[in-house]
Design a protein around this motif. Structure first.
Motif: not given
Length: 511
Positions: A91-118
């Motif tokens: 879910v969005a909360r978990e994605i935010a946690y992973f991105l913040s802890r990884s220092d990811a500078k880019a994300v490759i996302v499938h269009s079916s999951l863009t709402q969660t990422l947004a």
């Protein structure tokens, strides 16, 4: 292949006259040759570097099993970048946690999951600088197809990558608290794949069914290991028992890396009765031990297949394996150390425990573990000199076979997915009307373990209320399948919940 990187594997098969036109990947809509994977992954590597990413930067990938995922894995490696696979069920909360802890500078996302990422991006400061969307166009980011079409430089301009450079950032868990990010090098991964190739005698004649999610450790490692060994990957978008059975029959699959829940589903599916499954020679189970009845069922289902069970973790790497000859006589054992690895069981003082007694599992040798990203203290706590642990507890029998008897971390393995009780407890405890909570694993014939929440609730609050709250905050596999309401939780003198007591009480109630 001493001293190679993940990228070298793709270049070797994609440019050799013997293998370039060989099918590396079979999808529902056709096959993909090594030359195409090599070409597209090179375009991706050049494009990522052209937008300003530098070797060592992190690129998160958020999608289910897909041929483009494989391109991304190799392209990120060629650019000297670090891949961060994200669970597509998060879910969005978990994605935010992973991105913040990884220092990811880019994300490759499938269009079916863009709402969660947004929904996750506003929680980040700063958010990743670049978002690339696979599939349908989205205002969230640039089209992935457009990105790789911009590559104009030569492959000769790609950076030199060292085998000891980091490549894979995988989220795991510490003894307590939230998941941590473990950083794994190219060398560690190739050591692991070499182990798989040796142990399972993988060759170019093998076809490996990948129904497990590629973003998880089992899918990530075995997808790349199968290709490293020269085999062909038969990829499914997600596990479905009927589809898996049909794929084995149609493509004459020779190897299955799956978790016990998947095998149970296939054994109980009517399609298995008439399918030709005789091509399977390696039945590999991971995640949790198989029951003896399940083993007997698998031997009947796959008459020419040998059953293997593998033990390892992101921290430890490949550690132990039990072979077909020992399956029925060593019930619940994970076998013996894989080639090039030594295992010790140590007490709290670092002394070896006697045979039959429980100690913490340590290993050294090939496939050595990783470091926790931005967490030197936890990294140091994993080591005793040259020995490393993930915190699991085990015992040896008098023949040197290892049995994992408990998890120091209290981690739950449900359907092959790792669930960390502290995370579930935090979500439940945040709900108004919850006065106490403890999350434990309960044995289950289908899932291996299920997540069970023992809760103390105020008057007027029900377990159904808690379940509704959890469904909005956690991925489906992390949500408790069972709730038990109690008046109070058993506590130690130090005020800690006695989870062993809870497990005993639940087992007594179920008997």
């Amino acid at each position: 292949m001493e001293g190679l990187t993940v990228a070298d594997v793709c270049r070797h098969y994609g440019r050799s006259s013997r293998t370039a036109d060989r099918s590396a990947l079979v999808l529902a809509n056709g096959s993909v040759a090594w030359s195409q994977i090599d070409r597209h992954s090179t375009h991706l590597a050049l494009a990522l570097l052209s937008i300003g990413l530098e070797p060592g930067d992190k690129v998160a990938v958020l999608m289910a099993n897909d041929g483009i995922y494989l391109e991304a894995m190799y392209g990120i490696a060629k650019a000297g970048l670090v891949i961060v696979p994200l669970n597509a069920r998060s879910v969005a909360r978990e994605i935010a946690y992973f991105l913040s802890r990884s220092d990811a500078k880019a994300v490759i996302v499938h269009s079916s999951l863009t709402q969660t990422l947004a929904e996750a991006l506003p929680e980040l400061a700063p958010p990743p600088a670049f978002v690339f969307v696979v599939g349908e166009e989205s205002q969230l980011g640039v089209s992935y197809a457009e990105l790789i079409s911009t590559a104009t430089a030569s492959a000769a301009e790609l950076p030199s990558v060292d085998p000891d450079d980091p490549y894979w950032l995988s989220f795991t868990s510490g003894t307590t608290g939230p998941p941590k990010a473990a950083l794994v090098t190219h060398r560690r991964l190739l050591d692991t794949w070499n182990t798989f190739v040796r142990e399972f005698e993988l060759t170019s004649r093998d076809k490996i069914l990948l129904a497990a999610p590629i973003y998880a450790g089992i899918g990530f490692n075995f997808a790349l290991a199968a290709l490293y060994g020269g085999g062909q990957l038969v990829m499914q978008p997600a596990f479905d028992a009927a589809a898996a059975i049909a794929a084995i029959d149609e493509h004459q699959v020779t190897m299955l890396p799956m978790v016990p829940t998947m095998y149970e589903s296939m054994m109980n599916h009517p399609a298995a009765t008439d399918a030709d499954l005789s091509s399977v020679r390696v039945v590999l189970s991971l995640g949790s031990p198989l029951l003896n009845n399940t083993k007997k069922g698998l031997l009947a289902l796959f008459p020419h297949g040998g059953i293997y069970e593998f033990y390892g973790s992101t921290e430890l790497g490949a550690t132990a394996l039990i072979h077909p000859v020992d399956q029925l006589r060593k019930d619940r054992s994970v076998g013996q150390a894989v080639m090039g690895v030594q295992i010790r069981l140590l007490d709290e003082d670092g002394n070896d425990v006697p045979v039959g007694e429980i100690g913490e599992i340590y290993k050294r040798g090939l496939t050595m573990g990783s470091a926790y990203y931005r967490n030197p203290q936890e990294t140091a706590s994993m080591h005793r000199g040259e020995w490393i642990t993930s915190g699991d507890m085990g015992r040896f029998d008098d023949e040197g076979y290892l049995y994992v008897v408990d998890r120091k971390k209290d981690m739950i393995v449900s359907g092959g997915f790792n669930v960390y009780p502290a995370e579930v407890e935090d979500v439940i405890a945040a709900m108004a009307g919850v006065r106490g909570v403890a999350v434990i694993g309960a044995p289950d014939s289908h899932w291996g373990e299920i997540v069970c929440a023992v809760v103390v609730l105020d008057d007027g609050v029900t377990a159904e209320d808690v379940s509704g709250h959890v469904s909005r905050e956690l991925s489906d596999y992390k949500r408790p399948k069972r709730y038990v309401t109690v008046e109070s939780l058993p506590l130690s003198a130090a005020g800690k919940v006695l989870k062993t007591t809870l497990r005993q009480q639940l087992a007594s109630d179920d008997s």
